[in-house]
Design a protein around this motif. Structure first.
Motif, PDB file in Angstrom:
ATOM      1  N   HIS A   4       0.839  -1.202   0.000  1.00 39.30           N
ATOM      2  CA  HIS A   4       0.000   0.000   0.000  1.00 39.30           C
ATOM      3  C   HIS A   4       0.869   1.244   0.000  1.00 39.30           C
ATOM      4  CE1 HIS A   4      -3.897  -1.978   0.527  1.00 39.30           C
ATOM      5  NE2 HIS A   4      -3.299  -2.816   1.352  1.00 39.30           N
ATOM      6  N   ILE A   5       0.234   2.373  -0.215  1.00 36.65           N
ATOM      7  CA  ILE A   5       0.952   3.638  -0.329  1.00 36.65           C
ATOM      8  C   ILE A   5       1.793   3.917   0.907  1.00 36.65           C
ATOM      9  CG2 ILE A   5       0.599   6.141  -0.313  1.00 36.65           C
ATOM     10  CD1 ILE A   5      -1.658   5.699  -2.347  1.00 36.65           C
ATOM     11  N   ASP A   6       1.276   3.633   2.103  1.00 39.97           N
ATOM     12  CA  ASP A   6       2.018   3.946   3.317  1.00 39.97           C
ATOM     13  C   ASP A   6       3.302   3.129   3.412  1.00 39.97           C
ATOM     14  OD1 ASP A   6       0.598   1.630   3.646  1.00 39.97           O
ATOM     15  OD2 ASP A   6      -0.081   2.053   5.673  1.00 39.97           O
ATOM     16  N   ALA A  23      -4.574   0.884  -4.009  1.00 42.39           N
ATOM     17  CA  ALA A  23      -5.361   1.954  -3.414  1.00 42.39           C
ATOM     18  C   ALA A  23      -6.418   1.348  -2.497  1.00 42.39           C
ATOM     19  CB  ALA A  23      -6.036   2.772  -4.506  1.00 42.39           C
ATOM     20  N   SER A  27      -9.753   8.477  -3.393  1.00 41.56           N
ATOM     21  CA  SER A  27      -8.895   9.635  -3.135  1.00 41.56           C
ATOM     22  C   SER A  27      -7.417   9.307  -3.300  1.00 41.56           C
ATOM     23  CB  SER A  27      -9.151  10.174  -1.715  1.00 41.56           C
ATOM     24  OG  SER A  27      -8.715   9.246  -0.741  1.00 41.56           O
ATOM     25  N   GLN A  28      -7.062   8.018  -3.229  1.00 39.69           N
ATOM     26  CA  GLN A  28      -5.657   7.623  -3.400  1.00 39.69           C
ATOM     27  C   GLN A  28      -5.266   7.408  -4.860  1.00 39.69           C
ATOM     28  OE1 GLN A  28      -4.726   4.212  -0.924  1.00 39.69           O
ATOM     29  NE2 GLN A  28      -4.415   5.501   0.872  1.00 39.69           N
ATOM     30  N   TRP A  29      -6.219   7.374  -5.750  1.00 33.90           N
ATOM     31  CA  TRP A  29      -5.896   7.088  -7.151  1.00 33.90           C
ATOM     32  C   TRP A  29      -4.895   8.078  -7.741  1.00 33.90           C
ATOM     33  CZ3 TRP A  29     -11.355   5.700  -9.582  1.00 33.90           C
ATOM     34  CH2 TRP A  29     -11.871   4.576  -8.919  1.00 33.90           C
ATOM     35  N   ILE A  31      -2.649   9.907  -6.248  1.00 31.88           N
ATOM     36  CA  ILE A  31      -1.363   9.716  -5.582  1.00 31.88           C
ATOM     37  C   ILE A  31      -0.627   8.530  -6.206  1.00 31.88           C
ATOM     38  CG2 ILE A  31      -0.222   9.225  -3.385  1.00 31.88           C
ATOM     39  CD1 ILE A  31      -2.722  10.417  -1.997  1.00 31.88           C
ATOM     40  N   LEU A  32      -1.381   7.474  -6.449  1.00 32.87           N
ATOM     41  CA  LEU A  32      -0.812   6.255  -7.016  1.00 32.87           C
ATOM     42  C   LEU A  32      -0.300   6.482  -8.437  1.00 32.87           C
ATOM     43  CD1 LEU A  32      -0.713   3.639  -5.444  1.00 32.87           C
ATOM     44  CD2 LEU A  32      -2.569   2.786  -6.728  1.00 32.87           C
TER      45      LEU A  32
END
Length: 222
Positions: A4-6, A23, A27-29, A31-32
């Motif tokens: 994951h992003i974190d 994701a 809302s994370q799309w 960023i990814l």
């Protein structure tokens, strides 16, 4: 493979062929997208995690499809059903919509399933095996019967991390070599080399790293 992003913001371990960075909500799309543009080892997986289905807005699946159509490297995940989270009917509805997009665009899927294999398998039965993409089962830790059902009827890979390897339901011994990949999930204390070494011990296979490498390439379509 699964992360994951974190986790990615901390590091990608050396010698990793690629990571499926998933994701958890819409809302994370963006960023990814940015992360995968700057690092070609990141294979972004877009979707809505079952824990966050109540936060989605209308036509999210339409936006998901449009996004996936912009880049063949984009996959679908992390999607699925979790028995121990609320909004079960919504979870099922959202999972089916995302799976339909993946099937239509022939994109591989990262699957989250906790205590809900009866529901997931019932949904998968709606499709011909040839229609479904590769399904990467995240952190599988369930019965041998379910594992065998998945192997016999679907194109699955089992993504195994710390919990799957050291949990009481560890199934490594029964999973075929060509179905195994490894993951960190969001755990920064997990060393993939240690996971592979543990699997090689259980499977009595000295070439486990090469096998997992080649299995990973099949998912990434390299």
């Amino acid at each position: 493979m699964h992360s994951h992003i974190d986790y990615i913001t901390h590091n990608i371990q050396p010698d990793v062929v690629g990571t499926l960075c998933c994701a958890i909500n819409e809302s994370q799309w963006p960023i990814l997208i940015d992360m995968s543009t700057s690092d070609n080892k990141i294979y972004p997986c877009f979707g809505v995690h079952p824990w966050f289905v109540n936060d989605i807005e209308n036509d999210f699946d339409v936006r998901l499809k449009k996004l996936l159509e912009t880049n063949r490297r984009y996959l679908v995940g992390e999607i699925g059903i979790d028995k121990f989270r609320p909004h079960m009917e919504k979870q099922i509805e959202v999972f089916v919509k995302q799976l339909n997009v993946a099937v239509e665009l022939k994109r591989n899927v990262v699957l989250h399933c906790v205590g809900a294999w009866d529901k997931v398998l019932q949904i998968l039965k709606r499709y011909k095996k040839s229609e479904l993409p590769i399904i990467v089962v995240h952190g599988f830790n369930d019965s041998i019967q379910i594992m065998q059902n998945l192997i016999d009827n679907y194109n699955v890979m089992f993504s195994l991390g710390k919990n799957a390897l050291y949990g009481r339901n560890c199934r490594i011994a029964q999973i075929p070599l060509n179905k195994i990949v490894v993951e960190t999930d969001s755990k920064i204390d997990v060393c993939l080399k240690d996971l592979i070494y543990k699997i090689s011990e259980i499977k009595h296979e000295k070439n486990m790293a090469d096998i997992i490498y080649n299995n990973s390439l099949r998912i990434l379509k390299k």
